[in-house]
Motif scaffolding. Structure first.
Motif, mmCIF file in Angstrom:
data_model
loop_
_atom_site.group_PDB
_atom_site.id
_atom_site.type_symbol
_atom_site.label_atom_id
_atom_site.label_comp_id
_atom_site.label_asym_id
_atom_site.label_seq_id
_atom_site.Cartn_x
_atom_site.Cartn_y
_atom_site.Cartn_z
ATOM 1 N N GLU A 61 14.295 -66.169 -67.481
ATOM 2 C CA GLU A 61 13.230 -67.054 -66.985
ATOM 3 C C GLU A 61 11.935 -66.878 -67.774
ATOM 4 O OE1 GLU A 61 13.597 -69.478 -64.679
ATOM 5 O OE2 GLU A 61 15.717 -68.956 -64.549
ATOM 6 N N ARG A 107 12.463 -72.073 -71.000
ATOM 7 C CA ARG A 107 12.017 -73.050 -69.993
ATOM 8 C C ARG A 107 13.114 -74.041 -69.615
ATOM 9 N NH1 ARG A 107 8.922 -69.883 -68.459
ATOM 10 N NH2 ARG A 107 6.960 -69.461 -69.480
ATOM 11 N N TYR A 132 26.187 -69.441 -62.324
ATOM 12 C CA TYR A 132 24.825 -69.567 -62.874
ATOM 13 C C TYR A 132 24.868 -70.340 -64.186
ATOM 14 C CZ TYR A 132 20.402 -67.912 -64.983
ATOM 15 O OH TYR A 132 19.177 -67.816 -65.603
ATOM 16 N N LYS A 149 17.712 -71.748 -71.731
ATOM 17 C CA LYS A 149 18.121 -70.614 -70.893
ATOM 18 C C LYS A 149 19.541 -70.169 -71.232
ATOM 19 C CE LYS A 149 14.973 -71.610 -67.115
ATOM 20 N NZ LYS A 149 14.785 -71.965 -65.717
ATOM 21 N N VAL A 205 18.151 -62.121 -65.026
ATOM 22 C CA VAL A 205 17.631 -63.467 -64.742
ATOM 23 C C VAL A 205 16.124 -63.525 -65.002
ATOM 24 C CG1 VAL A 205 17.295 -65.214 -62.941
ATOM 25 C CG2 VAL A 205 19.511 -64.075 -63.179
ATOM 26 N N GLU A 206 15.416 -62.468 -64.664
ATOM 27 C CA GLU A 206 13.975 -62.435 -64.937
ATOM 28 C C GLU A 206 13.705 -62.560 -66.436
ATOM 29 O OE1 GLU A 206 10.515 -59.099 -64.923
ATOM 30 O OE2 GLU A 206 11.638 -59.280 -63.043
#
Length: 190
Positions: free
Chosen positions: A75, A79, A134, A84, A71-72
């Motif tokens: 991210e 944006r 997610y 994503k 996830v990092e």
């Protein structure tokens, strides 16, 4: 001088991670883990009530470590929700070709423990439910008319590429998955 329990627990988990990923979970006995961690059986059972409890802890650690890292990366590299969704497959493709890639421990565990009611299988399934949720959230934020369906399709690509790369290294499955994902995203999101 005694070793702190947290260090012993960490050593056990690190030994289990190495052995489970290279030899398989069922094929790795407690004695092998104990020897690799340089501890005795009593120490292992002090921290984990059974081999099953150790496997579950190992998978939960794998889930947590991978999730945080993954996830990092998304991210940092994207944006908008649509970007994503695409970044998921960029990060994924990079992971699949990394020298450290040994497959997904959660997929491997679910294969070794196919009974869906087994705690090991449940940990694996929970990770992919979280992952699908997610992607569903991102798809909804990006404006997909049917976010659950798009997320399901993307999850199939994601998991399939992992298995393809496990079966044959350098298969470029990650690149193929990304191309297919871009098409699905373009069709489903204006």
């Amino acid at each position: 001088m005694s070793t702190k329990p947290a260090n012993v627990r960490t050593r056990i988990l690190l030994a289990a991670k190495e052995l489970f990923s290279t030899q398989g979970i069922r094929a790795t006995g407690v004695d092998t883990i104990v020897k690799s961690a340089n501890i005795n059986k009593m120490s292992l059972y002090k921290h984990f009530s059974s081999k099953e409890a150790l496997i579950v802890a190992y998978l939960q650690n794998s889930d947590s470590e991978f999730w945080s890292w993954f996830v990092e990366q998304i991210e940092v590299n994207a944006r908008t929700p649509k970007d994503k969704l695409i970044a998921i497959f960029d990060v994924h493709a990079g992971w699949l070709v990394s020298p450290d890639f040994q497959g997904c421990p959660l997929i491997k565990a679910s294969v070794e423990f196919p009974d869906q009611s087994h705690p090991v299988h449940q940990v694996s399934a929970a990770f992919y439910r979280k992952f699908r949720s997610y992607m569903t959230d991102l798809a909804g934020q990006a404006g997909a008319q049917f976010p659950e369906r798009l997320a399901g399709q993307l999850c199939v690509l994601f998991q399939g590429a992992i298995v393809s790369e496990q079966l044959q290294r350098n298969s470029v499955a990650g690149n193929y998955a990304k191309l297919a994902a871009e098409i699905l995203i373009a069709i489903n999101i204006e």
